[in-house]
Design an enzyme around this catalytic site. Sequence first.
Site, PDB file in Angstrom:
ATOM      1  N   HIS A 190      23.159  35.272  54.767  1.00 57.51           N
ATOM      2  CA  HIS A 190      24.575  34.995  55.057  1.00 57.51           C
ATOM      3  C   HIS A 190      25.234  34.266  53.882  1.00 57.51           C
ATOM      4  CE1 HIS A 190      23.994  35.947  59.406  1.00 57.51           C
ATOM      5  NE2 HIS A 190      22.786  35.457  59.162  1.00 57.51           N
ATOM      6  N   SER A 320      36.000  38.983  27.009  1.00 56.76           N
ATOM      7  CA  SER A 320      37.415  38.720  27.240  1.00 56.76           C
ATOM      8  C   SER A 320      38.208  38.865  25.962  1.00 56.76           C
ATOM      9  CB  SER A 320      37.604  37.305  27.801  1.00 56.76           C
ATOM     10  OG  SER A 320      38.969  36.985  27.914  1.00 56.76           O
ATOM     11  N   LYS A 326      33.458  34.098  26.230  1.00 55.80           N
ATOM     12  CA  LYS A 326      33.165  34.592  27.571  1.00 55.80           C
ATOM     13  C   LYS A 326      32.335  35.867  27.486  1.00 55.80           C
ATOM     14  CE  LYS A 326      35.424  35.190  32.055  1.00 55.80           C
ATOM     15  NZ  LYS A 326      34.630  36.304  32.555  1.00 55.80           N
ATOM     16  N   GLU A 333      28.663  46.023  35.886  1.00 57.76           N
ATOM     17  CA  GLU A 333      29.987  46.432  36.359  1.00 57.76           C
ATOM     18  C   GLU A 333      30.160  47.945  36.214  1.00 57.76           C
ATOM     19  OE1 GLU A 333      32.335  42.262  35.284  1.00 57.76           O
ATOM     20  OE2 GLU A 333      32.255  43.897  33.837  1.00 57.76           O
TER      21      GLU A 333
END
Length: 469
Positions: A190, A320, A326, A333
Amino acid sequence: MPEDGYRTETDTLGEIRVPADAYWGAQTQRALENFPVSGLRPHPALVRAYVMVKLASARANTDFCKLTTKTSAPLEQTCQEVLVRGALMDQWVVDPFQAGAGTSLNMNTNEVLANRANEILDVPLGTYAPVHPNDHVNMSQSTNDTFPTAMAVALLLEGAALADVFDDVADTLTEKGREFDSVIKSGRTHLQDAVPVRLGQEFTAYGEAVRRSGQRLRRALDALREPPLGGSATGTGLNTAAGYAEKAVGHLAEVSGVYLRRASDLRHAMQSMAPAAEVGAALRGAALELTRLANDLRLLSSGPRTGLAEIRLPTVQPGSSIMPGKVNPSILECLNMVAMQVVGNDTSVAMAVAAGQMELNVFMPLMAHNLLESVTILKNFLPVVAARCLRGIEADANRCRAYFESSVGLATLLNQHVGYAKAAEVAKEAVATGKSLRALILEKGLMDAAALDAALDPHRVTEPHDPTP
């Protein structure tokens, strides 16, 4: 060559201009003009499989003396040029979204092979004698039985390669499981703290999921091994010699290197596209597992300061255009997007399979395009995922252990030592104070350090064991 760069051909609808140097003919040209849909061309595997069907059919017709050496010899040579050297592949030009059943692709194939066969005999393009697209290349055949057969062969060949890729990715994850076997961490259910698990166990389970995806795909591909070749237009074998289906399927198995058998019921094999649905479902199932895997790895690597950061992914590119330094989980992805496309493709396949009517399903071109695209994008990208992401994953063992020792899930381990009620009390205090379970257990004298260390042994708390006498 005509001065304007075109030749005029005639079909049953009349005259039409075709590029003078094109190996396709009138019916392909009409398809180009009628279906300028996607800008895409037929999948190369489907083209090759279709040529295999034509070669197998020509050999079967030659066996029954329906084709003479004058027509069969140049046709055989042409097919071999395509299959062995990849010749003329740029001549298959019809859009995957085309006339129902794939008539446009069948005629594109017939015309290219006929024109090249005649060229071998020093006959100009567009003459169609002595080798004719319909009378000779398409002899004993229909689009209705050749298209699903070509689709089946293409999927069997490409799908088998994908199944092997699944095995390779599974092996990579299993190896990571062995590497991370001693890294203890907090489990999560959960998305909340749960009892401990080893990082290696998580990765081994990922490997098993991918391996089973390959197994399901192989089982689904087996349903394609009874193509309707020889069924002609409606599965009755009209205009074929007795025994043609067995001969043609036998030659196709030899040409393709794929195990095939004559369909036990040619009408059923032509009406029902359930095997395509099975393959689509297997690919969809694999995509769902890969989505879950990618999402888990993205969560586990989130950070590096404000996320879980239990693992580190290889750096593959800046993340980025505005935030210096970053780095994003770019490979994962992309895997997510590939998986989403596969799921979408299967939805279209399922709708197309259900839309068959009477003796034919006219939506086979959509099935072939979507299934082969799904196979291709998975087959192309999964090795990249393994090489540029999975193999380079590193574990932050210290962070994993810190989560393990601070997790309220450890309270479960106290059940057998202090009872459920006392364990719950300690867990609530840990949440309220921010102290670790380990610190509170020692502070309250519930267990001494040695007993606690033994109780928290990574293998003891993550595998079944006999209770201590």
